[in-house]
Design a protein around this motif. Sequence first.
Motif, PDB file in Angstrom:
ATOM      1  N   GLU A  56      -4.115   6.051  -0.760  1.00 27.41           N
ATOM      2  CA  GLU A  56      -5.456   5.511  -0.979  1.00 27.41           C
ATOM      3  C   GLU A  56      -6.531   6.426  -0.412  1.00 27.41           C
ATOM      4  O   GLU A  56      -7.699   6.353  -0.778  1.00 27.41           O
ATOM      5  N   ARG A  71       1.783   1.768   4.116  1.00 29.04           N
ATOM      6  CA  ARG A  71       0.777   2.234   5.079  1.00 29.04           C
ATOM      7  C   ARG A  71       0.997   1.563   6.430  1.00 29.04           C
ATOM      8  O   ARG A  71       1.298   0.358   6.504  1.00 29.04           O
ATOM      9  N   ASN A  74       0.739   3.645  -2.333  1.00 34.87           N
ATOM     10  CA  ASN A  74       0.099   4.755  -3.027  1.00 34.87           C
ATOM     11  C   ASN A  74      -0.939   5.349  -2.083  1.00 34.87           C
ATOM     12  O   ASN A  74      -1.521   4.641  -1.258  1.00 34.87           O
ATOM     13  N   ARG A 119       0.849  -1.189   0.000  1.00 38.52           N
ATOM     14  CA  ARG A 119       0.000   0.000   0.000  1.00 38.52           C
ATOM     15  C   ARG A 119       0.891   1.247   0.000  1.00 38.52           C
ATOM     16  O   ARG A 119       0.963   2.002   0.959  1.00 38.52           O
TER      17      ARG A 119
END
Length: 234
Positions: free
Chosen positions: A172, A225, A170, A168
């Motif tokens: 979101e 993340r 990017n 993760r």
Amino acid sequence: MSYVESDKTDAQDSEHPIPSGAIGCFRDRLKQIMGTVGARAFARGCGLSEGAIRSYLSGDTYPTLDRLEQIATANGVSAIWLAFGHEEKGLEDESDKYAYIPLYDASCSAGHGSWNEGCRVLTHLAFTRYSLRKKGLEPAHLSAIRVDGDSMEGLLKDGDTVLIDHRRNNLEGEAVYVIRLDDHLYAKRLQRQFDGSVSIISQNKAYQTMAVPKERLSELTIIGRVVWAASWMV
């Protein structure tokens, strides 16, 4: 348990104890336990040289039995699984229930090159595979580091351990991420704005919110993340 780094010549194809039909799959399993960890950091965690790991990945050489055991033990898997792919992956019967996530000596303060370059694995944190599956997490794409500083005080304290999902990487939506900006690592809340810029928000209101304009987003690297955090209560 400690290891001494070794550069002894590994066995070639014709003399290696892993059957030739299983060698390609061995490389796949090696990549699986490496996840997103670079060859240098992974080798350091195993007590081997970076050249040895790269040689295994390319198929130029294959690990001898002692090195196979060394890699497996350092990563919480069984040497039998690593060599042959048998389903029993854990070191013991009970360990099949657990995934062992590397905790690096990196902290959310500074980093250069690859996010974990120059870092060593301090230990492994045990999570039940069931709990990770419930959250849609894959052990091969997780790592842990410690938070440095008080900018996220109220959510994360200095010295807290955070678990990072590297898939993760990017933005979101608004969430806490480990990022790299100006060669420094930070655990910060990110928020995308309507003009395309990204706000970097500290939980501690003593710190000002930073803004990265849309045209400079290439300078912001999202490492992953934050999906879990732990701290002492005393």
